[in-house]
Design an enzyme around this catalytic site. Structure first.
Site, short mmCIF file in Angstrom:
data_model
loop_
_atom_site.label_atom_id
_atom_site.label_comp_id
_atom_site.label_asym_id
_atom_site.label_seq_id
_atom_site.Cartn_x
_atom_site.Cartn_y
_atom_site.Cartn_z
N ASP A 109 3.04 4.68 -5.33
CA ASP A 109 2.43 5.99 -5.12
C ASP A 109 3.42 7.06 -5.55
O ASP A 109 4.23 7.54 -4.77
CB ASP A 109 2.06 6.14 -3.64
CG ASP A 109 1.42 7.49 -3.36
OD1 ASP A 109 1.38 8.34 -4.27
OD2 ASP A 109 0.97 7.69 -2.21
N ASP A 125 0.85 -1.20 0.00
CA ASP A 125 0.00 0.00 0.00
C ASP A 125 0.89 1.25 0.00
O ASP A 125 1.82 1.35 0.80
CB ASP A 125 -0.87 -0.04 1.27
CG ASP A 125 -1.94 1.02 1.28
OD1 ASP A 125 -2.46 1.37 0.20
OD2 ASP A 125 -2.28 1.51 2.39
N GLY A 129 -11.23 4.57 2.93
CA GLY A 129 -12.58 4.00 3.03
C GLY A 129 -13.25 4.22 4.39
O GLY A 129 -14.47 4.13 4.49
P1 13P Z 1 -8.40 4.64 6.00
O1 13P Z 1 -7.31 4.47 7.02
O2 13P Z 1 -8.96 6.02 5.99
O3 13P Z 1 -9.43 3.59 6.09
O4 13P Z 1 -7.68 4.51 4.58
C1 13P Z 1 -7.07 3.31 4.24
C2 13P Z 1 -6.32 3.45 2.98
O5 13P Z 1 -6.72 4.14 2.07
C3 13P Z 1 -5.08 2.71 2.84
O6 13P Z 1 -4.47 2.96 1.63
#
Ligand code: 13P
Length: 282
Positions: A105, A84, A204
């Protein structure tokens, strides 16, 4: 079953549902998410931030743990192990470490540099059979969130990325009280400009359910959730300690101490899989 995320997201796009990416930090969360996805017969994506990767003693450890757990729990639903918000270096390390999917990213680079680095990583990832996500229009942590430029989205999509994170006013963490909501017109413009590529909704946590569902109807196929899991884990752990349960019998045993939090993660993942509509889509 560890797979790359491309097919699961193409199927989600065509079936108008979303696949949840739940970020992992430790063994308890990983097990809870895998077991819930299996119970609901849902595809799932395990997200690993660079910080969480370091915390778990490196990407190689994470990949080995997830593979072993997937096997020993007998998980048959498709699971992607996904970096991520990867840096350029982190993305390369995860490709080597055995991840099945990466996100690069490059949103903070000038667009030409983002393009050059993304192009190189697309090639490396695809050579090894991994899926790759890119980001356009930085997904902020404060304010109203950035809106990605559809032309930049189109340029990055043309490099062959498998799915695209595009800012549409979404923010990581808890949304401020005066947040304006998702910009659906921007989402439609991005969707049009990117030739139907599966889109990713970061941040999210805290987006109202109706907005998430509308975003899915408009082309979002993956929704990232992290803070929500952190919040329910912390709350359940706090309740356990406040009730003095750690002081009863062997309640201080970490296996007991961490169980309420792990159960809370399972419940949260269930709620989100239902919302995203990915149950029985394995
Ligand atoms: P949140 O921590 O706001 O749920 O976002 C998660 C996210 O987008 C990880 O890339």
């Amino acid at each position: 079953m560890l797979v790359n995320a491309t097919n699961m997201l193409l199927k989600a796009r065509d079936g108008h549902y979303g696949v949840g990416q739940f970020n992992i930090n430790n063994l308890e969360w990983t097990r809870s998410i895998l077991l819930q996805a299996q119970a609901m017969q849902s595809p799932v994506i395990l997200g690993v931030s660079e910080g969480a990767g370091k915390y778990m003693t490196g990407f190689k450890t994470v990949a080995a743990m997830v593979r072993a757990m997937d096997e020993s729990l007998g998980i048959t639903v498709p699971v992607a192990l996904h970096l991520d918000h990867g840096t350029y270096e982190g993305a390369k390390a995860c490709i080597e470490a055995g991840f099945t999917s990466i996100m690069f990213d490059g949103s903070h680079y000038p667009i030409e540099e983002n393009i050059a680095k993304t192009r190189e990583l697309v090639e490396l990832a695809h050579d090894k059979g991994l899926s790759i996500e890119a980001e356009v229009g930085s997904i902020g942590v404060v304010g109203n969130g950035e809106i990605a430029d559809p032309e930049e989205c189109a340029k990055i999509t043309a490099l062959g990325v498998d799915f695209l994170a595009a800012g549409i006013g979404n923010i990581h963490g808890i949304y401020p009280a005066n947040w304006k909501g998702l910009d659906f017109e921007a989402l439609e413009r991005i969707h049009q400009a990117t030739n139907n590529i599966p889109l990713v909704l970061h941040g999210g946590t805290g987006i109202p359910d109706e907005m998430v569902q509308k975003a899915i109807r408009l082309g979002v196929s993956k929704i990232n959730v992290n803070t929500d899991c952190q919040l329910v884990f912390a709350e359940a752990t706090r309740k356990y300690i406040e009730a003095g349960k750690d002081q009863q019998g062997k309640g201080y045993d970490p296996r007991k101490l961490l169980k309420p939090g792990a159960d809370a993660i399972m419940d949260k993942v269930k709620e989100k899989i239902e919302l995203f509509g990915s149950a029985n889509k394995a």
